[in-house]
Write an enzyme that holds these catalytic residues in place. Structure first.
Site, mmCIF file in Angstrom:
data_model
loop_
_atom_site.group_PDB
_atom_site.id
_atom_site.type_symbol
_atom_site.label_atom_id
_atom_site.label_comp_id
_atom_site.label_asym_id
_atom_site.label_seq_id
_atom_site.Cartn_x
_atom_site.Cartn_y
_atom_site.Cartn_z
ATOM 1 N N PHE A 225 37.961 40.534 48.283
ATOM 2 C CA PHE A 225 38.471 39.175 48.016
ATOM 3 C C PHE A 225 39.963 39.166 48.403
ATOM 4 O O PHE A 225 40.841 38.910 47.584
ATOM 5 C CB PHE A 225 38.301 38.764 46.552
ATOM 6 C CG PHE A 225 36.896 38.832 46.015
ATOM 7 C CD1 PHE A 225 35.986 37.799 46.253
ATOM 8 C CD2 PHE A 225 36.481 39.920 45.256
ATOM 9 C CE1 PHE A 225 34.696 37.856 45.731
ATOM 10 C CE2 PHE A 225 35.186 39.982 44.743
ATOM 11 C CZ PHE A 225 34.298 38.946 44.976
ATOM 12 N N ASP A 247 36.951 39.534 53.095
ATOM 13 C CA ASP A 247 36.960 38.169 52.561
ATOM 14 C C ASP A 247 35.868 37.383 53.268
ATOM 15 O O ASP A 247 35.499 37.680 54.403
ATOM 16 C CB ASP A 247 38.322 37.492 52.780
ATOM 17 C CG ASP A 247 38.555 36.324 51.828
ATOM 18 O OD1 ASP A 247 39.290 36.486 50.845
ATOM 19 O OD2 ASP A 247 37.965 35.235 52.061
ATOM 20 N N ASN A 273 30.467 38.493 52.695
ATOM 21 C CA ASN A 273 30.320 38.170 51.285
ATOM 22 C C ASN A 273 30.586 39.462 50.497
ATOM 23 O O ASN A 273 29.981 40.501 50.781
ATOM 24 C CB ASN A 273 28.899 37.670 51.029
ATOM 25 C CG ASN A 273 28.722 37.216 49.600
ATOM 26 O OD1 ASN A 273 29.327 37.760 48.667
ATOM 27 N ND2 ASN A 273 27.904 36.213 49.425
ATOM 28 N N ALA A 274 31.484 39.402 49.539
ATOM 29 C CA ALA A 274 31.879 40.603 48.805
ATOM 30 C C ALA A 274 30.680 41.287 48.136
ATOM 31 O O ALA A 274 30.600 42.512 48.100
ATOM 32 C CB ALA A 274 32.914 40.235 47.748
ATOM 33 N N ASP A 296 39.664 41.035 43.460
ATOM 34 C CA ASP A 296 40.448 39.853 43.057
ATOM 35 C C ASP A 296 39.683 38.573 43.403
ATOM 36 O O ASP A 296 40.098 37.799 44.274
ATOM 37 C CB ASP A 296 41.815 39.885 43.768
ATOM 38 C CG ASP A 296 42.724 38.756 43.322
ATOM 39 O OD1 ASP A 296 42.492 38.196 42.232
ATOM 40 O OD2 ASP A 296 43.667 38.427 44.064
ATOM 41 N N CYS A 336 40.977 35.286 37.177
ATOM 42 C CA CYS A 336 41.917 34.159 37.152
ATOM 43 C C CYS A 336 41.332 32.943 36.437
ATOM 44 O O CYS A 336 41.805 31.829 36.614
ATOM 45 C CB CYS A 336 42.357 33.793 38.563
ATOM 46 S SG CYS A 336 41.015 33.303 39.635
HETATM 47 N N1 SAH Z 1 43.706 38.855 46.710
HETATM 48 C C1 SAH Z 1 44.278 37.632 47.256
HETATM 49 C C2 SAH Z 1 43.773 36.381 46.582
HETATM 50 C C3 SAH Z 1 42.276 36.265 46.538
HETATM 51 S S1 SAH Z 1 41.695 34.710 46.098
HETATM 52 C C4 SAH Z 1 45.793 37.730 47.151
HETATM 53 O O1 SAH Z 1 46.293 38.520 46.371
HETATM 54 O O2 SAH Z 1 46.475 36.971 47.841
HETATM 55 C C5 SAH Z 1 39.985 34.888 46.260
HETATM 56 C C6 SAH Z 1 39.496 35.092 47.685
HETATM 57 O O3 SAH Z 1 38.086 35.334 47.591
HETATM 58 C C7 SAH Z 1 39.645 33.901 48.604
HETATM 59 O O4 SAH Z 1 40.374 34.288 49.736
HETATM 60 C C8 SAH Z 1 38.206 33.527 49.010
HETATM 61 O O5 SAH Z 1 38.081 33.172 50.371
HETATM 62 C C9 SAH Z 1 37.468 34.795 48.737
HETATM 63 N N2 SAH Z 1 36.035 34.675 48.391
HETATM 64 C C10 SAH Z 1 35.428 33.751 47.620
HETATM 65 N N3 SAH Z 1 34.113 34.044 47.455
HETATM 66 C C11 SAH Z 1 33.886 35.199 48.152
HETATM 67 C C12 SAH Z 1 32.747 36.013 48.362
HETATM 68 N N4 SAH Z 1 31.559 35.717 47.816
HETATM 69 N N5 SAH Z 1 32.896 37.106 49.110
HETATM 70 C C13 SAH Z 1 34.089 37.441 49.657
HETATM 71 N N6 SAH Z 1 35.204 36.703 49.487
HETATM 72 C C14 SAH Z 1 35.114 35.599 48.744
#
Ligand code: SAH
Length: 395
Positions: A225, A247, A273-274, A296, A336
């Protein structure tokens, strides 16, 4: 002045500033949406001035204990106070949240500074109706080169505000480079002002990037993420052996690569997808494995009803990460959503460690950076919690 009489035992009597419909005993003087109203208790004692929107779930938001209009002088005073509070910290003044809504007694106003540009959000009806004065006050106090309105959240509809993205004053470039000074070194970020998530960057996480990077030297880091790669970039700068960032957003992954190049750092950026990606960790060979994993995710829940579901999501990512990590490995994990309390979040992580049959040791706690001030009387202002754990050798 029109206003509301608040029922006994409402949250406002415990220091909160919000009034829900169920907490209103009586409405007097026919207030209109967006008006400044006065709040009173059932004995007619004044509780302060608030903004009013009967369409919103939060009908009134108090912004002063006194009788107060939303005029130019008021906004200039509040903006000056907010700036002064931040100048007392060591936060980079060119990359900071200048104003944060309730925490700065300006419900619904967010102002982020990126270099010479301000990005503004006005997410309550009353503030939206007064954009002109807010812009004038922001110009007088902060003297930016330009101000961009990023009112593009879908949540605005529930306040009766049409989403909008437009330049309110001066010049605002599409994107530009802004430097963040971490203790591990400077990172230059390309900020996409019109399209980046939030107002461009996750400013609230800038301190945590640095804190987590302290563990990165000589480790194989996985930043899940990742968005523009805040954790990944700081880890690479700190001397991580390898860094992988994941991401789901195409544009986020592009900006990780752009940022890595601009900083002459090596990061493998993967669009995935994470949840799918974490499943593949089991298949990695010893050499491909990671020993610092950052999780995150976005808020998995925006209301109380879906907390259970969200916890299942957190449990899965925690379990996969802890299973993968060997003794001495590190997991940094963030939440968050203010609907998930610190206790619930910790419980979730412990439960994953129990399932993975591993003992974890808490080595660092993280929270939102100081330019997102926490007011304990308004628990919603403390939304970001993070923990870094070391995986211990089995007992
Ligand atoms: N770590 C970053 C903030 C992350 S915010 C920092 O410190 O700046 C959350 C992120 O998760 C977003 O960029 C979003 O695109 C991503 N995201 C949302 N759902 C997701 C998923 N299922 N798999 C991977 N990424 C995802």
């Amino acid at each position: 002045m029109a206003g509301l009489i608040i029922s006994p035992r409402a949250r406002i009597f415990h220091g909160h500033d919000w009034v829900y419909a169920t907490e209103i005993k009586k409405t007097f003087g026919n207030p209109q949406p967006g008006d400044v109203i006065s709040l009173k208790d059932f004995k007619d004692r004044a509780l302060g001035s608030a903004i009013y929107n009967p369409q919103s779930q939060i009908v009134a938001r108090r912004f002063s204990f006194r009788k107060q209009d939303l005029n130019l002088d008021f906004f200039e005073r509040r903006f000056t106070q907010a700036l002064k509070a931040r100048q007392e910290t060591d936060i980079n003044p060119r990359l900071m949240r200048l104003v944060w809504s309730e925490s700065d007694a300006l419900p619904g106003i967010v102002i982020d500074r990126y270099g010479d540009v301000l990005v503004l959000q006005a997410t309550t009806l009353a503030m939206h109706q007064r954009l002109d004065i807010i812009v004038e006050a922001a110009q007088n106090v902060y003297q930016p080169q330009g101000i961009l309105l990023r009112n593009d959240s879908a949540m605005l509809k529930s306040e009766g505000i049409e989403p909008e993205l437009k330049i309110l004053s001066g010049d605002v470039p599409e994107s530009f480079i802004v430097a963040q000074n971490y203790s591990v070194g400077n990172i230059n970020y390309e900020v996409q002002l019109f399209s980046g998530q939030k107002t461009g960057l996750y400013i609230d996480q800038l301190q945590a990037h640095d804190e987590v990077a302290q563990y990165a030297k000589g480790r194989r880091v996985l930043d899940i993420f990742s968005n523009q790669g805040g954790f990944a970039l700081a880890a690479a700068k700190a001397g991580a052996t390898t860094v992988t960032a994941v991401d789901i957003s195409e544009s986020a992954v592009e900006s990780i690569s752009t940022n890595a190049k601009a900083n002459e750092l090596e990061i493998t950026a993967i669009k995935s997808n994470a949840f799918d990606y974490l499943r593949t960790l089991e298949e990695l060979s010893e050499e491909e494995s990671h020993d610092l994993i950052v999780l995150d995710p976005p808020s998995f829940t925006r209301n109380k009803k879906t907390v259970k579901e969200a916890l299942r999501g957190y449990k899965e990512i925690h379990l996969r990460a802890i299973k993968h990590l060997k003794a001495g490995g590190i997991m940094s994990t963030f939440c968050c959503s203010h609907h998930i309390t610190q206790e619930l979040f910790l419980e979730n992580i412990v439960s994953a460690s129990v399932d993975a049959k591993k003992t974890i040791k808490l080595i660092k706690t993280h929270t939102q950076r100081l330019d997102h001030p926490v007011l304990p009387a308004l628990p919603e202002t403390l939304y970001l919690k993070g923990y870094t754990f070391e995986i211990l050798a089995s007992k």
